[in-house]
Design an enzyme around this catalytic site. Structure first.
Site, PDB file in Angstrom:
ATOM      1  N   ASP A 177      23.875  52.000  41.281  1.00 46.80           N
ATOM      2  CA  ASP A 177      22.586  52.314  41.943  1.00 46.80           C
ATOM      3  C   ASP A 177      22.077  50.975  42.660  1.00 46.80           C
ATOM      4  O   ASP A 177      22.706  49.891  42.545  1.00 46.80           O
ATOM      5  CB  ASP A 177      21.445  52.820  41.149  1.00 46.80           C
ATOM      6  CG  ASP A 177      20.329  53.644  41.899  1.00 46.80           C
ATOM      7  OD1 ASP A 177      20.307  53.379  43.130  1.00 46.80           O
ATOM      8  OD2 ASP A 177      19.582  54.328  41.355  1.00 46.80           O
TER       9      ASP A 177
HETATM   10  C1  BGC Z   1      17.989  55.434  43.948  1.00 46.95           C
HETATM   11  C2  BGC Z   1      19.332  56.156  44.309  1.00 46.95           C
HETATM   12  C3  BGC Z   1      19.423  56.302  45.814  1.00 46.95           C
HETATM   13  C4  BGC Z   1      19.749  54.606  46.239  1.00 46.95           C
HETATM   14  C5  BGC Z   1      20.197  54.846  47.575  1.00 46.95           C
HETATM   15  C6  BGC Z   1      17.900  54.231  44.765  1.00 46.95           C
HETATM   16  O1  BGC Z   1      16.893  53.410  44.931  1.00 46.95           O
HETATM   17  O2  BGC Z   1      17.604  55.406  42.676  1.00 46.95           O
HETATM   18  O3  BGC Z   1      18.918  57.519  43.943  1.00 46.95           O
HETATM   19  O4  BGC Z   1      20.677  56.861  45.984  1.00 46.95           O
HETATM   20  O5  BGC Z   1      18.519  54.238  45.957  1.00 46.95           O
HETATM   21  O6  BGC Z   1      19.071  55.014  48.444  1.00 46.95           O
END
Ligand code: BGC
Length: 715
Positions: free
Chosen positions: A282
């Site tokens: 993530d």
């Molecule tokens: C979130 C994810 C997301 C990623 C990319 C993160 O802050 O937890 O769910 O896919 O950002 O935007």
């Protein structure tokens, strides 16, 4: 002459590297390309960067300047393929080997056309429609220049305070698994390389939804047993369905950050589940290993993540800065780097990116918001709403009724888009007020109050309007920004002002229909007694207004059922239907303050304008059958939920009941449909142990559907 031409062609063919030959099997191409790559090029493949939110064709030069041509992946916030095409051109033409970039983005419940929140979709129990919505998302995302969506989110959510409830499919592993598979199939189709498909990404692996007290990003503790029987179930299903990628979670899981845990990443996912796609972290998760008190330096963080099984590093560039040195010093093996690169290349080949790196010019009028997509958005929305109460047939309303439409959500279309609205715009939406004004002959609107705050100056006008009308429709709930990432609420009740408005309206003596829009379960304990009818409408996307209007007048018959338990009060959370038995009965284990043990509304609860009667369950061998009769004069859809209870299990105490199958069908007024559940011993009566092994133990089982249950011995 001919033979010399043939010879020349053979020589030329031999000069074309095998990885560029689409006729060769993917694995052969991957191996060939891998063999040609330098360590630096490999590290670039494992790195993902991001584009700016305002990147467009006019300012793309800046992005080109700061992005190395060899970058493996980019997050793309735009919707115009000419921007991604420009970056892709650099990668194809200016990097030594011409390896295409994979562009990712969060198209969670829509790219341009917005469908209901995933949590709302789960309430529909209609996986076919969910799959269709993901096809639309894939087609729109593809047209907008992305290859990969960071969806589905399959975190199990048992605590309504956690803001990310909205993004997943609720509390049940089986329901989540079915929607996960539908999403993977919808995004990827049967062949990801066909135009209009996207690679999917199951997230957040794993345990993230168990955030303590619903607070985002906290450490969580989950036993191996619960990990396998609950949290990993949707991943097992999604891996089987062929999901191209998985995103690791932020959280520390049982003492080890999920993004550096070799057991869950390498052992469970890659080995036990045979996952052959890639794992991306993530956002910034590698760097965060330091904040979590696990890695003492950025270099150590890179080493821990890669060695644990992470393949791609999202946006913090920690792999980019450290991996080369780590391989050179022997702290990270080339074999592990190769495995990560191989997985990413495999997905790029499967996506057909080497053959088709560019997208046709985006044509918003043709590519987005097509009538068929909007029609699907409305139909799906109509199946997501959950009717919780309907006293004396308060609903549906006559279209001729004099309706006082009141409340902060009634004319606030921007809220219907919910969290992660991607490229959805409020201008595309019709509010409930606007939609009802078209469908009903006499609708007057007063806001009454805002979502929160203390300004009650709008109450008198709202009360006056209510007094002059036949019926009040009150639209209350959560704003979109109260839900999603980093959106924890300490209380899941609605702000006091919204409940106070309802109190005042109730005093008029007029029937009050309450619609609650939210991205989580809400404490309805004070609201419900004042409502003649009560419906949970979540955040339903582009066609919320039309769907809700249709539900109110009976153009649609509600058919949603709750995918999460609605607690009696915040103090009950975490609460979920498939808990294990407590060790005492009777007066034991109760709240001393009078709070009931039961939730306000259980998982699977939902009413309809039709009434359904279930016959006793019949079991023939391992085939269970129940006949469901629509005893009303209205056609309606019914989701039959099949639960299993294993009364005693000597290997592991099992949940009090477990959803094992469901099917939704239209049952015409006055007719009967037979619903069948073909039980498989290992799959449906068996269980999984803490090592991920399924087993079946003969004994007493209870099979349930609707209000019926059948106790039986199964050998
Ligand atoms: C979130 C994810 C997301 C990623 C990319 C993160 O802050 O937890 O769910 O896919 O950002 O935007």
């Amino acid at each position: 002459m001919i033979s010399s031409i043939v010879n020349t062609l053979v020589v030329l063919a031999a000069l074309i590297p095998a990885y560029k030959n689409p006729k060769l099997p993917v694995e052969e191409r991957v191996n060939d390309l891998l063999g040609r790559m330098t360590l630096e090029e490999k590290v670039m493949q494992l790195s993902q960067s991001y584009m700016e939110r305002n990147d467009n064709t006019n300012n793309i030069a800046k992005q080109l300047d700061r992005t190395p041509a060899e970058i493996g992946s980019m997050i793309n916030y735009g919707w115009d393929a000419s921007v991604t095409n420009a970056l892709q051109k650099r990668a194809m033409e200016e990097s030594r080997l011409g390896i295409p970039i994979i562009f990712g983005y969060d198209a969670i419940h829509g790219f341009r056309t917005e469908f209901p929140l995933p949590l709302a979709q789960a309430a529909s129990f209609n996986t076919d429609m969910a799959r269709e919505s993901c096809k639309v998302i894939a087609a729109e995302g593809y047209a907008g220049g992305i290859d990969w969506t960071f969806s589905p989110m399959i975190d199990i959510a048992r605590d309504a305070r956690w803001g990310r409830n909205a993004e997943g499919y609720g509390e049940d592993p089986y329901l989540t698994s079915r929607f996960c598979v539908a999403a993977v199939e919808g995004y990827q189709g049967d062949d990801m390389s066909k135009p209009g498909h996207l690679a999917s990404c199951m997230k957040h692996y794993t345990g993230y939804g168990a955030s303590e007290a619903g607070r985002d990003y906290t450490a969580v503790d989950i036993s191996r047993q619960t990990l396998w029987d609950t949290w990993l179930q949707p991943y097992i299903a999604g891996v089987k369905a062929g999901s191209a990628s998985v995103m690791s979670a932020f959280c520390t899981l049982s003492g080890i950050p999920a993004s550096a845990d070799p057991y869950i990443l390498k052992e469970a996912l890659k080995k036990k589940m045979n996952f052959d796609g890639f794992i991306v972290t993530d956002w910034g998760t590698t760097e965060q290993l330091m904040l979590q008190g696990y890695a003492s330096s950025e270099k150590e963080a890179a080493k821990m993540a890669l060695n644990a099984g992470i393949d791609m590093d999202m946006c913090d560039m920690v792999f980019y800065r450290n991996l080369k040195a780590l391989v050179e010093s022997g702290e990270v093996s080339m074999a592990d780097v190769d495995d990560a690169v191989r997985r990413i290349l495999r997905v790029k080949f499967r996506l057909g990116l080497f053959e088709h790196p560019y997208r046709p010019k985006t044509n918003p009028k043709k590519d987005y918001l097509q009538p068929a997509s909007l029609e699907l958005a409305e139909k799906l929305a109509s199946e997501c709403a959950v009717l919780l109460k309907n006293n004396a047939g308060a609903l549906p309303l006559s279209k001729k009724a004099k309706v006082a439409l009141i409340g902060p959500l009634a004319d606030a279309a921007e809220e219907y888009l919910g969290c992660w609205k991607a490229h959805g715009f409020p201008e595309d939406l019709t509010s409930i007020y606007a939609a009802m004004s078209k469908e009903f002959s006499n609708v007057q609107y007063e806001k009454g109050c805002d979502f929160e705050g203390e300004d009650r100056s709008g109450f008198p006008k709202a009360v006056k309007l209510a007094g002059e009308s036949d019926v009040v429709v009150l639209c209350i709930g959560e704003k979109a920004v109260w839900t999603g990432e980093n959106k924890t609420r300490a209380s899941i009740a609605l702000p006091r002002i919204q409940e106070d408005l309802l109190c005042e309206l109730k005093k008029t003596g007029k029937p009050v229909v309450v619609l609650v829009g939210s991205g989580r379960a809400i404490d309805l304990v004070r609201i419900e007694p004042m409502a003649d009818a009560l419906m949970e409408i979540w955040h339903l996307g582009d066609r919320e207004g039309e769907a809700v209007s249709g539900l109110l007048c009976g153009r649609y018959n509600p058919s949603g059922k709750l995918p999460v338990t609605f607690p009696y009060t915040t103090g009950q959370v975490p609460i979920y239907y498939n808990a294990r038995n407590i060790c005492r009965r009777g007066k034991w284990g109760k709240y001393t303050d009078g709070t009931p043990l039961e939730p306000k509304y259980p998982f699977g609860y939902g009413l309809s304008y039709s009434s359904f009667e279930y016959s006793p369950i019949e079991l023939d061998g391992l085939t269970a059958k129940v006949r469901v009769t629509n005893t009303s004069a209205v056609d309606g859809k019914e989701s039959v939920l099949w639960f299993i209870t294993d009364s005693y299990c000597s290997r592991v105490a099992r949940p009090v009941k477990e959803l094992k199958y469901f099917e939704k069908r239209l049952i015409k007024a006055g007719t009967t449909e037979v619903f069948t559940f073909e039980l498989d011993k290992l799959r449906d009566l068996g269980f999984i142990d803490g090592n991920g092994e399924r087993f079946f133990e003969p004994g007493e089982f209870i099979i349930r559907a609707g209000n019926r249950e059948l106790k039986t011995e199964i050998k």
